[in-house]
Every structure is written in structure tokens, then in C-alpha cells.
Design a protein around this motif. Structure first.
Motif, mmCIF file in Angstrom:
data_model
loop_
_atom_site.group_PDB
_atom_site.id
_atom_site.type_symbol
_atom_site.label_atom_id
_atom_site.label_comp_id
_atom_site.label_asym_id
_atom_site.label_seq_id
_atom_site.Cartn_x
_atom_site.Cartn_y
_atom_site.Cartn_z
ATOM 1 N N THR A 1 18.180 6.040 36.098
ATOM 2 C CA THR A 1 18.870 6.139 34.855
ATOM 3 C C THR A 1 18.738 4.493 34.681
ATOM 4 O O THR A 1 19.045 3.637 35.632
ATOM 5 N N VAL A 2 18.234 3.899 33.605
ATOM 6 C CA VAL A 2 18.455 2.569 33.148
ATOM 7 C C VAL A 2 19.060 2.378 31.855
ATOM 8 O O VAL A 2 18.770 3.108 30.906
ATOM 9 N N ARG A 3 19.876 1.415 31.557
ATOM 10 C CA ARG A 3 20.390 1.192 30.351
ATOM 11 C C ARG A 3 19.436 0.020 29.630
ATOM 12 O O ARG A 3 19.462 -1.227 30.313
ATOM 13 N N LEU A 4 19.031 0.207 28.570
ATOM 14 C CA LEU A 4 18.092 -0.715 27.977
ATOM 15 C C LEU A 4 18.863 -1.264 26.723
ATOM 16 O O LEU A 4 19.660 -0.539 25.924
ATOM 17 N N ASP A 5 18.731 -2.737 26.456
ATOM 18 C CA ASP A 5 19.263 -3.386 25.390
ATOM 19 C C ASP A 5 18.208 -3.087 24.279
ATOM 20 O O ASP A 5 17.284 -2.671 24.417
ATOM 21 N N ASP A 6 18.885 -3.552 23.051
ATOM 22 C CA ASP A 6 17.890 -3.387 21.936
ATOM 23 C C ASP A 6 16.683 -4.007 22.065
ATOM 24 O O ASP A 6 15.395 -3.595 21.647
ATOM 25 N N ASP A 7 16.572 -5.326 22.728
ATOM 26 C CA ASP A 7 15.223 -5.892 23.030
ATOM 27 C C ASP A 7 14.490 -5.222 24.088
ATOM 28 O O ASP A 7 12.989 -5.210 23.495
ATOM 29 N N ALA A 8 14.914 -4.637 25.030
ATOM 30 C CA ALA A 8 14.079 -3.854 25.702
ATOM 31 C C ALA A 8 13.749 -2.578 25.484
ATOM 32 O O ALA A 8 12.413 -2.063 25.539
ATOM 33 N N GLU A 9 14.380 -1.828 24.279
ATOM 34 C CA GLU A 9 14.045 -0.745 23.569
ATOM 35 C C GLU A 9 12.768 -1.193 22.823
ATOM 36 O O GLU A 9 11.635 -0.366 22.817
ATOM 37 N N ARG A 10 12.896 -2.190 22.062
ATOM 38 C CA ARG A 10 11.674 -2.703 21.281
ATOM 39 C C ARG A 10 10.560 -2.819 22.254
ATOM 40 O O ARG A 10 9.545 -2.271 21.866
ATOM 41 N N LYS A 11 10.647 -3.320 23.218
ATOM 42 C CA LYS A 11 9.505 -3.723 24.133
ATOM 43 C C LYS A 11 8.798 -2.154 24.794
ATOM 44 O O LYS A 11 7.674 -2.095 24.534
ATOM 45 N N LEU A 12 10.013 -1.415 25.236
ATOM 46 C CA LEU A 12 9.306 -0.110 25.524
ATOM 47 C C LEU A 12 8.545 0.523 24.364
ATOM 48 O O LEU A 12 7.472 1.197 24.544
#
Length: 77
Positions: A6-17
Motif C-alpha cells: 500500500t502506498v499513499r500518494l499525494d495529489d501530484d503523484a495521483e496526477r502522474k499515475l
């Protein structure tokens, strides 16, 4: 064998994903591809660093020059 995590993504990482998944790739596949690309980048950088060190190694340069001379590499051109 597969491992889940499990990994917690910030908004920037969510956008990249989301951008990585824009071609229809699953979340898992997008993450695996990103890991693969990151790993290849790491290995390439390690090889680049090792090559740069070898270019500064007088013993290695002497061996390369001796091999070139033995093969007549200068004659090829």
C-alpha cells in the motif's frame, strides 16, 4: 511470486499515475512499468558513472590501447 503493498500518494503523484494510466493501462501495470523504467534509468546511470571512472583509469586505458594495437584497429580506417 507477487507482493502487494500500500502506498499513499499525494495529489501530484495521483496526477502522474493518472497520466500513466491514460492509455488504458491498469494501476498495477502503470506502476510496474514506472518501476521498470526507473530501474533501467538507475542501471544506465551506474554504467555511465563506471564508464567515466574507467576513462580516467590509466591501467584500463593502457589495456584498451594495447588491445586496439593488437587487433590493428588503427588499420581499419
Amino acid at each position: 511470486m507477487s507482493t502487494s503493498f500500500t502506498v499513499r500518494l499525494d495529489d501530484d503523484a495521483e496526477r502522474k499515475l493518472a497520466a500513466l494510466m491514460s492509455d488504458g493501462s491498469s494501476r498495477n501495470n502503470a506502476i510496474r512499468c514506472a518501476l521498470d523504467l526507473s530501474y533501467r534509468h538507475l542501471v544506465t546511470e551506474q554504467m555511465r558513472e563506471e564508464s567515466a571512472k574507467l576513462l580516467q583509469d590509466p591501467e584500463d586505458l593502457a589495456e584498451v590501447n594495447a588491445a586496439r594495437e593488437a587487433m590493428g584497429a588503427g588499420d581499419a580506417w
